[in-house]
Design a protein around this motif. Structure first.
Motif, PDB file in Angstrom:
ATOM      1  N   UNK A  66      46.836  28.366  31.761  1.00  0.00           N
ATOM      2  CA  UNK A  66      47.979  27.545  32.196  1.00  0.00           C
ATOM      3  C   UNK A  66      49.031  28.384  32.918  1.00  0.00           C
ATOM      4  N   UNK A  67      48.599  29.408  33.626  1.00  0.00           N
ATOM      5  CA  UNK A  67      49.554  30.278  34.325  1.00  0.00           C
ATOM      6  C   UNK A  67      49.631  29.920  35.808  1.00  0.00           C
ATOM      7  N   UNK A  68      50.801  30.082  36.417  1.00  0.00           N
ATOM      8  CA  UNK A  68      50.897  29.864  37.866  1.00  0.00           C
ATOM      9  C   UNK A  68      50.073  30.893  38.622  1.00  0.00           C
ATOM     10  N   UNK A  69      49.711  30.550  39.845  1.00  0.00           N
ATOM     11  CA  UNK A  69      48.912  31.473  40.654  1.00  0.00           C
ATOM     12  C   UNK A  69      49.658  32.774  40.910  1.00  0.00           C
ATOM     13  N   UNK A  70      50.973  32.704  40.967  1.00  0.00           N
ATOM     14  CA  UNK A  70      51.780  33.896  41.183  1.00  0.00           C
ATOM     15  C   UNK A  70      51.530  34.939  40.102  1.00  0.00           C
ATOM     16  N   UNK A  71      51.366  34.505  38.867  1.00  0.00           N
ATOM     17  CA  UNK A  71      51.094  35.425  37.760  1.00  0.00           C
ATOM     18  C   UNK A  71      49.641  35.885  37.797  1.00  0.00           C
ATOM     19  N   UNK A  72      48.724  34.942  37.981  1.00  0.00           N
ATOM     20  CA  UNK A  72      47.300  35.283  38.039  1.00  0.00           C
ATOM     21  C   UNK A  72      47.025  36.360  39.085  1.00  0.00           C
ATOM     22  N   UNK A  73      47.605  36.229  40.269  1.00  0.00           N
ATOM     23  CA  UNK A  73      47.340  37.189  41.346  1.00  0.00           C
ATOM     24  C   UNK A  73      47.866  38.581  41.008  1.00  0.00           C
ATOM     25  N   UNK A  74      48.969  38.653  40.300  1.00  0.00           N
ATOM     26  CA  UNK A  74      49.479  39.966  39.911  1.00  0.00           C
ATOM     27  C   UNK A  74      48.570  40.632  38.886  1.00  0.00           C
ATOM     28  N   UNK A  75      47.924  39.837  38.049  1.00  0.00           N
ATOM     29  CA  UNK A  75      46.919  40.376  37.136  1.00  0.00           C
ATOM     30  C   UNK A  75      45.727  40.914  37.929  1.00  0.00           C
ATOM     31  N   UNK A  76      45.283  40.149  38.932  1.00  0.00           N
ATOM     32  CA  UNK A  76      44.178  40.607  39.782  1.00  0.00           C
ATOM     33  C   UNK A  76      44.550  41.905  40.484  1.00  0.00           C
ATOM     34  N   UNK A  77      45.773  41.988  40.982  1.00  0.00           N
ATOM     35  CA  UNK A  77      46.212  43.220  41.644  1.00  0.00           C
ATOM     36  C   UNK A  77      46.130  44.413  40.707  1.00  0.00           C
ATOM     37  N   UNK A  78      46.605  44.234  39.472  1.00  0.00           N
ATOM     38  CA  UNK A  78      46.564  45.335  38.511  1.00  0.00           C
ATOM     39  C   UNK A  78      45.130  45.753  38.205  1.00  0.00           C
ATOM     40  N   UNK A  79      44.229  44.784  38.070  1.00  0.00           N
ATOM     41  CA  UNK A  79      42.819  45.106  37.814  1.00  0.00           C
ATOM     42  C   UNK A  79      42.229  45.883  38.980  1.00  0.00           C
ATOM     43  N   UNK A  80      42.531  45.461  40.203  1.00  0.00           N
ATOM     44  CA  UNK A  80      42.001  46.141  41.387  1.00  0.00           C
ATOM     45  C   UNK A  80      42.585  47.536  41.532  1.00  0.00           C
TER      46      UNK A  80
END
Length: 385
Positions: A66-80
């Motif tokens: 239930x997270x906004x895309x803005x938060x999800x993408x920052x998680x993806x950035x950290x993983x990358x």
């Protein structure tokens, strides 16, 4: 270097802190070794699913965050930042979930999404073919009505997680061969379906831990309940998914560029020449300044596009812009990082040569950057400039 984030909820802050902990403890220490050996980190996706990080932008009732895309993408950035193969894998998996989450029936969502979002199942997105990459409407893979289901024949190419996925989100032609974009449908196909196979993995210049392979369909039978959305409306589903997927690639590119920048800055402080740290020399210091500026600008552009998406506003043009700028930035910054390291940067003793090899593919996947320019220019033409 820890990037300062603007996060609107304590939960989002905790998610980023958890992601950084996983990156620093579990991803970064093994990335170089596993890339060298071409080892696919399937276990990592299970860890991410168990930690609640694999379904962040999807509804909580189906196991999402239930997270906004803005938060999800920052998680993806950290993983990358820690390991591009993982960040990209999460982006592709999220892309494979989108059609069921956004266009599937209530029965499909309830039956499929919990395992997809929880890490038990890893997905792949089957759109490209050898002769229809950017021209997706020219696909020839066909799904024919047979009794109460479909029979699929054809082949998909350049599929991330091909041969290793647990299911495939497939786009196939159900209309006449000349029906173009109007005769394409979307299907959810389990990897164990008889007649489904994969080709040998591609031998790539980078991203060795992320398997890429063709996926083959030889009289694969699926039930009518495998159809996602309406028959013949799959092309619209594919395009909607790709707009979001491009933001995932932009976030991956920023994470990779940040890793290269961090390595270059650290090395510039340690390496001494002529009695000074090389970072004190104006020529190199200005290069680092440009790298940092480009990374920050790319991050802000993908976040701005994500906010539009979260607000329910059109974001296709901005997604293309973010993908274009961020991936070009990743290529430029990783190349400059190799230059900062000098001869050492060209060796595998340091990570920047791997970052440079990995960056190139980001300018190609989810629509080449030439296609992104075409998308942007068409938006501008429709808007009257």
């Amino acid at each position: 270097m820890t990037v300062e984030r603007t996060l609107h909820t304590p939960e989002a802050k905790q998610l980023l802190e958890l992601t950084r902990e996983i990156v620093d403890k579990e991803l970064t220490p093994r990335a170089a070794h596993d890339e060298e050996g071409g080892l696919f980190p399937r276990d990592v996706f299970g860890v991410l699913g168990g930690s609640g990080l694999l379904g962040l932008p999807y509804p909580g009732e189906y196991g999402g965050g239930d997270q906004p895309y803005e938060v999800y993408l920052q998680v993806v950035e950290e993983l990358a930042r820690g390991w591009l193969a993982v960040g990209l894998g999460v982006s592709v998996h999220s892309l494979s979930c989108y059609p069921v989450a956004a266009f599937g029936s209530e029965e499909q969502r309830a039956a499929l999404l919990p395992d997809m979002l929880g890490g038990d199942l890893l997905g792949a997105y089957c759109l490209s073919e050898t002769a229809s990459g950017s021209d997706a409407a020219a696909m020839t893979t066909r799904a024919e009505r047979v009794g109460d289901g479909y029979r699929i024949n054809g082949a998909k190419a350049w599929i991330t997680h091909g041969g290793r996925a647990d299911y495939y989100t497939l786009f196939a032609r159900t209309g006449a061969p000349d029906s173009g974009s109007h005769g394409i449908s979307c299907f959810h196909v389990p990897a164990g379906a008889p007649g489904l196979d994969s080709a040998a993995p591609e031998r790539k210049m980078g991203m060795s831990s992320s398997p890429t392979a063709g996926v083959l369909f030889d009289d694969v039978r699926i039930g009518a309940d495998a159809l996602v959305g309406e028959e013949g409306r799959g092309f619209g589903i594919a395009l909607a998914a790709l707009d979001s997927g491009r933001l995932g690639i932009a976030a991956c590119a920023v994470g990779l560029a940040q890793a290269a920048l961090d390595a270059a800055v650290a090395y510039s402080r340690e390496r001494r020449q002529f009695g000074s740290a090389i970072g004190d020399f104006q020529g190199l210091g200005f290069m680092l300044a440009d790298m940092a500026t480009q990374v920050a600008a790319s991050r802000e552009l993908y976040l701005a596009a994500a906010r539009l998406r979260d607000a329910g506003r059109p974001f296709g043009k901005q997604a293309a812009m973010a993908k274009l700028l961020a991936t070009d930035t990743a290529m430029r910054v990783t190349t400059d990082a190799v230059q900062v390291f000098g001869g050492y940067g060209y060796t595998r003793d340091f990570p920047v040569e791997r970052y440079m090899r990995e960056a190139k593919v980001l300018q190609i996947v989810e629509g080449t950057n030439q296609v992104q320019r075409l998308v942007i220019s068409r938006h501008l033409a429709r808007e009257g400039g």
